[in-house]
Design a protein around this motif. Structure first.
Motif, short mmCIF file in Angstrom:
data_model
loop_
_atom_site.label_atom_id
_atom_site.label_comp_id
_atom_site.label_asym_id
_atom_site.label_seq_id
_atom_site.Cartn_x
_atom_site.Cartn_y
_atom_site.Cartn_z
N GLU A 7 0.84 -1.20 0.00
CA GLU A 7 0.00 0.00 0.00
C GLU A 7 0.87 1.25 0.00
O GLU A 7 0.63 2.20 -0.75
CB GLU A 7 -0.90 -0.02 1.24
CG GLU A 7 -1.84 1.14 1.35
CD GLU A 7 -3.09 0.99 0.52
OE1 GLU A 7 -3.82 1.98 0.39
OE2 GLU A 7 -3.33 -0.11 -0.01
N ASP A 10 2.54 1.55 -3.48
CA ASP A 10 1.59 2.01 -4.50
C ASP A 10 1.34 3.51 -4.38
O ASP A 10 1.25 4.22 -5.38
CB ASP A 10 0.27 1.25 -4.39
CG ASP A 10 0.39 -0.20 -4.84
OD1 ASP A 10 1.37 -0.52 -5.53
OD2 ASP A 10 -0.50 -1.00 -4.49
N PHE A 11 1.21 3.98 -3.14
CA PHE A 11 0.96 5.41 -2.94
C PHE A 11 2.15 6.23 -3.44
O PHE A 11 1.97 7.26 -4.10
CB PHE A 11 0.72 5.69 -1.45
CG PHE A 11 0.36 7.12 -1.17
CD1 PHE A 11 -0.95 7.55 -1.27
CD2 PHE A 11 1.33 8.04 -0.81
CE1 PHE A 11 -1.30 8.88 -1.01
CE2 PHE A 11 1.00 9.37 -0.56
CZ PHE A 11 -0.32 9.78 -0.66
N ARG A 14 2.13 6.37 -7.33
CA ARG A 14 1.09 7.26 -7.83
C ARG A 14 1.47 8.73 -7.63
O ARG A 14 1.27 9.57 -8.51
CB ARG A 14 -0.24 6.97 -7.13
CG ARG A 14 -0.83 5.61 -7.47
CD ARG A 14 -1.48 5.63 -8.83
NE ARG A 14 -2.09 4.34 -9.13
CZ ARG A 14 -2.80 4.08 -10.22
NH1 ARG A 14 -2.98 5.05 -11.12
NH2 ARG A 14 -3.31 2.90 -10.43
N HIS A 86 -1.20 10.68 5.63
CA HIS A 86 -1.51 9.32 5.16
C HIS A 86 -0.24 8.47 5.09
O HIS A 86 -0.25 7.30 5.51
CB HIS A 86 -2.17 9.40 3.79
CG HIS A 86 -2.63 8.08 3.26
ND1 HIS A 86 -3.54 7.27 3.91
CD2 HIS A 86 -2.29 7.41 2.12
CE1 HIS A 86 -3.76 6.18 3.21
NE2 HIS A 86 -3.01 6.24 2.13
N GLU A 185 -11.90 9.03 -1.47
CA GLU A 185 -10.59 9.46 -0.98
C GLU A 185 -10.58 9.67 0.53
O GLU A 185 -9.56 9.45 1.18
CB GLU A 185 -10.17 10.72 -1.74
CG GLU A 185 -9.92 10.44 -3.22
CD GLU A 185 -9.68 11.68 -4.06
OE1 GLU A 185 -9.71 12.79 -3.49
OE2 GLU A 185 -9.46 11.54 -5.28
N ARG A 188 -10.29 6.17 1.89
CA ARG A 188 -8.90 5.70 1.73
C ARG A 188 -8.03 6.24 2.86
O ARG A 188 -7.18 5.53 3.40
CB ARG A 188 -8.39 6.13 0.36
CG ARG A 188 -6.90 6.11 0.14
CD ARG A 188 -6.30 4.76 -0.04
NE ARG A 188 -6.64 4.06 -1.25
CZ ARG A 188 -6.17 2.83 -1.50
NH1 ARG A 188 -5.37 2.24 -0.63
NH2 ARG A 188 -6.50 2.19 -2.59
N TRP A 218 -10.31 3.92 -6.14
CA TRP A 218 -9.56 3.32 -5.04
C TRP A 218 -8.14 2.95 -5.51
O TRP A 218 -7.17 3.10 -4.76
CB TRP A 218 -10.28 2.09 -4.52
CG TRP A 218 -9.73 1.53 -3.24
CD1 TRP A 218 -8.92 0.44 -3.10
CD2 TRP A 218 -9.95 2.03 -1.91
NE1 TRP A 218 -8.62 0.23 -1.78
CE2 TRP A 218 -9.24 1.19 -1.03
CE3 TRP A 218 -10.68 3.09 -1.40
CZ2 TRP A 218 -9.23 1.39 0.35
CZ3 TRP A 218 -10.67 3.30 -0.02
CH2 TRP A 218 -9.96 2.45 0.83
N SER A 219 -8.05 2.48 -6.74
CA SER A 219 -6.74 2.06 -7.26
C SER A 219 -5.81 3.24 -7.50
O SER A 219 -4.60 3.05 -7.64
CB SER A 219 -6.92 1.29 -8.58
OG SER A 219 -7.36 2.15 -9.62
N HIS A 221 -5.20 5.59 -5.33
CA HIS A 221 -4.49 5.86 -4.07
C HIS A 221 -4.47 7.35 -3.70
O HIS A 221 -3.54 7.82 -3.05
CB HIS A 221 -3.06 5.33 -4.11
CG HIS A 221 -2.97 3.84 -4.12
ND1 HIS A 221 -2.82 3.09 -2.98
CD2 HIS A 221 -3.04 2.96 -5.15
CE1 HIS A 221 -2.80 1.81 -3.30
NE2 HIS A 221 -2.94 1.70 -4.60
#
Length: 293
Positions: A7, A10-11, A14, A86, A185, A188, A218-219, A221
Protein backbone atom coordinates in the motif's frame (compact mmCIF):
# COMPACT_ATOMS: atom_id res chain seq x y z
CA UNK A 1 2.92 -6.15 7.08
CA UNK A 2 3.48 -7.13 3.44
CA UNK A 3 0.07 -5.72 2.45
CA UNK A 4 0.85 -2.43 4.19
CA UNK A 5 4.24 -2.17 2.50
CA UNK A 6 2.56 -2.68 -0.87
CA UNK A 7 0.00 0.00 0.00
CA UNK A 8 2.84 2.36 0.89
CA UNK A 9 4.69 1.51 -2.34
CA UNK A 10 1.59 2.01 -4.50
CA UNK A 11 0.96 5.41 -2.94
CA UNK A 12 4.56 6.50 -3.64
CA UNK A 13 4.36 5.41 -7.28
CA UNK A 14 1.09 7.26 -7.83
CA UNK A 15 2.40 10.42 -6.16
CA UNK A 16 5.64 10.30 -8.17
CA UNK A 17 3.71 9.95 -11.44
CA UNK A 18 1.71 13.06 -10.58
CA UNK A 19 4.73 15.27 -9.81
CA UNK A 20 5.67 17.70 -12.57
CA UNK A 21 9.50 17.82 -13.14
CA UNK A 22 9.48 21.55 -13.95
CA UNK A 23 7.48 22.39 -10.82
CA UNK A 24 10.00 20.34 -8.85
CA UNK A 25 12.75 22.67 -10.13
CA UNK A 26 14.64 19.96 -12.00
CA UNK A 27 16.70 21.07 -15.02
CA UNK A 28 16.07 19.48 -18.41
CA UNK A 29 18.88 16.96 -18.84
CA UNK A 30 17.99 16.23 -22.46
CA UNK A 31 16.96 12.63 -21.80
CA UNK A 32 13.65 11.33 -23.11
CA UNK A 33 11.23 10.71 -20.26
CA UNK A 34 9.84 7.20 -20.47
CA UNK A 35 7.75 7.56 -17.32
CA UNK A 36 5.08 10.03 -16.32
CA UNK A 37 6.17 12.45 -13.62
CA UNK A 38 9.51 12.14 -11.82
CA UNK A 39 12.05 9.37 -12.13
CA UNK A 40 12.93 7.39 -9.01
CA UNK A 41 16.41 8.83 -8.90
CA UNK A 42 14.97 12.35 -9.03
CA UNK A 43 12.72 11.72 -6.03
CA UNK A 44 15.70 10.26 -4.20
CA UNK A 45 17.81 13.32 -5.04
CA UNK A 46 15.13 15.74 -3.87
CA UNK A 47 14.58 13.74 -0.67
CA UNK A 48 18.28 13.32 0.10
CA UNK A 49 18.24 9.51 0.13
CA UNK A 50 19.96 6.97 -2.10
CA UNK A 51 18.25 5.82 -5.28
CA UNK A 52 18.62 2.21 -4.13
CA UNK A 53 16.86 2.95 -0.83
CA UNK A 54 13.98 4.80 -2.50
CA UNK A 55 13.66 2.06 -5.13
CA UNK A 56 13.29 -0.54 -2.39
CA UNK A 57 10.52 1.53 -0.80
CA UNK A 58 8.63 1.59 -4.11
CA UNK A 59 9.14 -2.15 -4.47
CA UNK A 60 7.34 -2.74 -1.19
CA UNK A 61 10.36 -4.19 0.58
CA UNK A 62 10.03 -4.83 4.30
CA UNK A 63 11.78 -1.71 5.46
CA UNK A 64 10.36 0.98 7.73
CA UNK A 65 11.56 4.52 6.93
CA UNK A 66 12.10 7.03 9.71
CA UNK A 67 9.89 10.04 10.34
CA UNK A 68 12.57 12.29 8.88
CA UNK A 69 12.75 10.25 5.68
CA UNK A 70 8.96 10.28 5.29
CA UNK A 71 8.91 14.06 5.70
CA UNK A 72 11.70 14.45 3.13
CA UNK A 73 9.92 12.22 0.61
CA UNK A 74 6.66 14.08 1.23
CA UNK A 75 8.38 17.36 0.39
CA UNK A 76 9.99 15.85 -2.71
CA UNK A 77 6.59 14.65 -3.92
CA UNK A 78 4.90 17.95 -2.92
CA UNK A 79 2.31 16.16 -0.81
CA UNK A 80 -0.21 18.27 1.05
CA UNK A 81 -0.86 17.82 4.77
CA UNK A 82 -3.42 15.08 4.14
CA UNK A 83 -1.07 13.10 1.90
CA UNK A 84 1.82 13.46 4.35
CA UNK A 85 -0.39 12.32 7.23
CA UNK A 86 -1.51 9.32 5.16
CA UNK A 87 2.11 8.30 4.54
CA UNK A 88 2.89 8.53 8.24
CA UNK A 89 -0.23 6.48 9.05
CA UNK A 90 0.86 3.73 6.67
CA UNK A 91 4.37 3.62 8.13
CA UNK A 92 3.04 3.64 11.71
CA UNK A 93 0.89 0.63 10.86
CA UNK A 94 3.94 -1.30 9.67
CA UNK A 95 5.78 -0.47 12.91
CA UNK A 96 2.91 -1.66 15.13
CA UNK A 97 2.67 -5.39 15.93
CA UNK A 98 0.24 -7.08 13.58
CA UNK A 99 -2.97 -8.19 15.25
CA UNK A 100 -3.60 -11.91 15.36
CA UNK A 101 -7.04 -11.37 13.87
CA UNK A 102 -8.76 -8.46 12.23
CA UNK A 103 -11.10 -6.91 14.77
CA UNK A 104 -14.08 -4.60 14.73
CA UNK A 105 -13.76 -1.21 16.37
CA UNK A 106 -16.21 -0.24 19.08
CA UNK A 107 -19.52 1.20 17.89
CA UNK A 108 -19.65 4.98 17.98
CA UNK A 109 -22.43 6.90 19.67
CA UNK A 110 -23.44 10.55 19.47
CA UNK A 111 -23.66 12.33 22.80
CA UNK A 112 -27.25 13.27 23.80
CA UNK A 113 -26.33 16.95 24.01
CA UNK A 114 -24.92 16.84 20.49
CA UNK A 115 -28.10 15.17 19.27
CA UNK A 116 -30.10 18.01 20.79
CA UNK A 117 -27.81 20.54 19.11
CA UNK A 118 -28.46 18.93 15.70
CA UNK A 119 -32.19 18.98 16.25
CA UNK A 120 -32.05 22.65 17.29
CA UNK A 121 -30.47 23.59 13.92
CA UNK A 122 -33.93 23.50 12.39
CA UNK A 123 -33.13 25.75 9.41
CA UNK A 124 -29.83 24.10 8.42
CA UNK A 125 -29.03 20.53 7.36
CA UNK A 126 -26.48 18.94 9.71
CA UNK A 127 -24.79 15.53 9.87
CA UNK A 128 -22.38 13.86 12.25
CA UNK A 129 -20.00 11.47 10.51
CA UNK A 130 -17.78 8.99 12.29
CA UNK A 131 -15.12 6.52 11.27
CA UNK A 132 -15.51 4.90 7.85
CA UNK A 133 -17.84 7.80 6.83
CA UNK A 134 -20.63 6.35 8.96
CA UNK A 135 -23.60 8.67 9.41
CA UNK A 136 -23.98 8.71 13.19
CA UNK A 137 -26.72 11.33 13.27
CA UNK A 138 -28.71 13.48 10.85
CA UNK A 139 -31.20 16.21 11.67
CA UNK A 140 -34.57 16.65 9.98
CA UNK A 141 -33.23 19.03 7.32
CA UNK A 142 -30.32 16.74 6.40
CA UNK A 143 -32.76 13.85 5.94
CA UNK A 144 -34.95 16.04 3.74
CA UNK A 145 -32.05 17.37 1.66
CA UNK A 146 -30.01 14.18 1.17
CA UNK A 147 -31.62 10.93 2.35
CA UNK A 148 -33.40 9.70 5.44
CA UNK A 149 -30.33 8.15 7.04
CA UNK A 150 -32.18 7.80 10.34
CA UNK A 151 -34.55 5.22 8.83
CA UNK A 152 -31.86 3.19 7.04
CA UNK A 153 -30.66 -0.17 8.41
CA UNK A 154 -27.42 0.19 10.37
CA UNK A 155 -25.06 -1.22 7.72
CA UNK A 156 -26.49 1.10 5.05
CA UNK A 157 -26.10 4.23 7.16
CA UNK A 158 -22.81 5.15 5.56
CA UNK A 159 -22.15 8.25 3.46
CA UNK A 160 -19.65 6.67 1.04
CA UNK A 161 -21.87 3.62 0.53
CA UNK A 162 -24.93 5.80 -0.07
CA UNK A 163 -23.35 8.18 -2.56
CA UNK A 164 -21.74 5.35 -4.56
CA UNK A 165 -24.56 2.80 -4.60
CA UNK A 166 -27.75 4.86 -4.42
CA UNK A 167 -29.45 5.85 -7.69
CA UNK A 168 -31.08 8.72 -5.79
CA UNK A 169 -27.65 10.11 -4.88
CA UNK A 170 -26.52 10.02 -8.51
CA UNK A 171 -29.58 12.02 -9.50
CA UNK A 172 -29.30 14.42 -6.56
CA UNK A 173 -25.76 15.74 -7.10
CA UNK A 174 -25.00 17.81 -10.20
CA UNK A 175 -21.30 17.14 -9.56
CA UNK A 176 -21.85 13.52 -8.47
CA UNK A 177 -18.47 12.29 -9.73
CA UNK A 178 -16.58 14.92 -7.73
CA UNK A 179 -18.60 14.29 -4.57
CA UNK A 180 -18.34 10.50 -4.89
CA UNK A 181 -14.60 10.65 -5.57
CA UNK A 182 -14.12 12.82 -2.47
CA UNK A 183 -15.97 10.21 -0.40
CA UNK A 184 -13.72 7.45 -1.74
CA UNK A 185 -10.59 9.46 -0.98
CA UNK A 186 -11.82 10.17 2.55
CA UNK A 187 -12.41 6.46 3.06
CA UNK A 188 -8.90 5.70 1.73
CA UNK A 189 -7.51 8.10 4.35
CA UNK A 190 -9.45 6.28 7.09
CA UNK A 191 -8.26 2.89 5.83
CA UNK A 192 -4.67 4.09 6.22
CA UNK A 193 -5.33 4.93 9.86
CA UNK A 194 -7.05 1.62 10.64
CA UNK A 195 -5.81 -1.02 8.16
CA UNK A 196 -6.87 -3.92 10.40
CA UNK A 197 -10.42 -2.66 11.04
CA UNK A 198 -12.71 -5.44 9.82
CA UNK A 199 -15.57 -3.00 9.16
CA UNK A 200 -13.35 -0.93 6.87
CA UNK A 201 -12.17 -4.06 5.06
CA UNK A 202 -15.73 -5.31 4.55
CA UNK A 203 -16.95 -1.92 3.32
CA UNK A 204 -14.09 -1.62 0.83
CA UNK A 205 -14.81 -5.17 -0.35
CA UNK A 206 -18.51 -4.47 -0.85
CA UNK A 207 -17.89 -1.25 -2.75
CA UNK A 208 -15.19 -2.88 -4.89
CA UNK A 209 -17.67 -5.52 -6.00
CA UNK A 210 -20.65 -3.20 -6.47
CA UNK A 211 -19.16 -0.01 -7.93
CA UNK A 212 -16.81 0.20 -10.95
CA UNK A 213 -16.14 3.85 -10.13
CA UNK A 214 -15.03 2.89 -6.65
CA UNK A 215 -12.63 0.27 -8.03
CA UNK A 216 -11.07 2.82 -10.37
CA UNK A 217 -10.74 5.63 -7.82
CA UNK A 218 -9.56 3.32 -5.04
CA UNK A 219 -6.74 2.06 -7.26
CA UNK A 220 -5.52 5.64 -7.75
CA UNK A 221 -4.49 5.86 -4.07
CA UNK A 222 -5.60 9.48 -3.67
CA UNK A 223 -6.52 10.75 -0.20
CA UNK A 224 -8.75 13.67 0.71
CA UNK A 225 -10.05 15.26 3.89
CA UNK A 226 -13.19 17.32 3.53
CA UNK A 227 -13.11 20.45 5.69
CA UNK A 228 -15.26 22.88 3.69
CA UNK A 229 -16.73 23.25 0.24
CA UNK A 230 -19.91 23.36 -1.80
CA UNK A 231 -22.36 20.85 -3.19
CA UNK A 232 -24.62 21.46 -6.19
CA UNK A 233 -27.88 19.58 -6.15
CA UNK A 234 -31.09 19.05 -8.12
CA UNK A 235 -33.58 18.18 -5.40
CA UNK A 236 -36.77 16.34 -6.41
CA UNK A 237 -38.91 18.75 -4.35
CA UNK A 238 -37.24 22.18 -4.60
CA UNK A 239 -35.09 21.88 -7.74
CA UNK A 240 -31.60 23.32 -8.15
CA UNK A 241 -29.67 24.68 -5.20
CA UNK A 242 -26.13 25.03 -3.89
CA UNK A 243 -25.19 24.42 -0.27
CA UNK A 244 -21.89 25.31 1.39
CA UNK A 245 -20.55 23.18 4.20
CA UNK A 246 -18.12 23.59 7.06
CA UNK A 247 -16.66 20.71 9.06
CA UNK A 248 -16.07 20.78 12.80
CA UNK A 249 -14.10 18.00 14.51
CA UNK A 250 -15.79 17.41 17.83
CA UNK A 251 -13.91 18.22 21.04
CA UNK A 252 -13.32 15.11 23.07
CA UNK A 253 -13.86 12.76 20.09
CA UNK A 254 -11.67 13.41 17.06
CA UNK A 255 -13.28 10.45 15.27
CA UNK A 256 -16.56 12.37 14.94
CA UNK A 257 -17.13 15.44 12.77
CA UNK A 258 -20.11 17.76 12.43
CA UNK A 259 -20.99 18.81 8.87
CA UNK A 260 -23.12 21.96 8.77
CA UNK A 261 -24.73 23.12 5.50
CA UNK A 262 -25.74 26.71 4.78
CA UNK A 263 -26.87 28.80 1.79
CA UNK A 264 -26.15 32.30 0.56
CA UNK A 265 -28.50 34.94 2.03
CA UNK A 266 -31.24 36.18 -0.33
CA UNK A 267 -30.31 33.56 -2.94
CA UNK A 268 -32.49 31.10 -4.81
CA UNK A 269 -30.76 28.36 -2.82
CA UNK A 270 -31.81 30.02 0.46
CA UNK A 271 -35.37 30.17 -0.83
CA UNK A 272 -35.21 26.49 -1.81
CA UNK A 273 -34.00 25.52 1.67
CA UNK A 274 -36.82 27.53 3.24
CA UNK A 275 -39.37 25.75 1.07
CA UNK A 276 -37.81 22.39 1.94
CA UNK A 277 -37.97 23.26 5.64
CA UNK A 278 -41.69 23.96 5.34
CA UNK A 279 -42.30 20.86 3.23
CA UNK A 280 -40.52 18.57 5.70
CA UNK A 281 -42.12 20.07 8.82
CA UNK A 282 -43.87 17.30 10.76
CA UNK A 283 -47.64 17.55 10.68
CA UNK A 284 -49.09 18.86 13.91
CA UNK A 285 -51.46 16.67 15.81
CA UNK A 286 -55.00 18.11 15.73
CA UNK A 287 -56.08 19.55 19.03
CA UNK A 288 -58.78 17.53 20.69
CA UNK A 289 -62.03 19.33 21.34
CA UNK A 290 -62.99 19.74 24.96
CA UNK A 291 -65.57 17.21 26.06
CA UNK A 292 -68.98 18.50 27.01
CA UNK A 293 -69.69 18.38 30.70
Amino acid sequence: MADLNREFADFLRRARAGRDPQEAGLPDDGRVRRVKGLRREEVALLAGVSTDYYTRLEQGRRIVPSTQVIDAISRALALDDVGRTHLHDLVSSTRAPRAAARSRSAAQRVRPALRRLLDSLDAHPALVLGRRTEVLAANRMACALFADFERMPGRERNYARWILLSDDARCLFVDWELQARNAVESLRLEAGRSPEDRDVIELVGELSVSSPEFRQWWSEHQVHQRTFGSKRLVHPVVGELTVDYETFVLPGDSDQALYLYTTEPESSSRQAISILASWSQPAREPESEPSEG
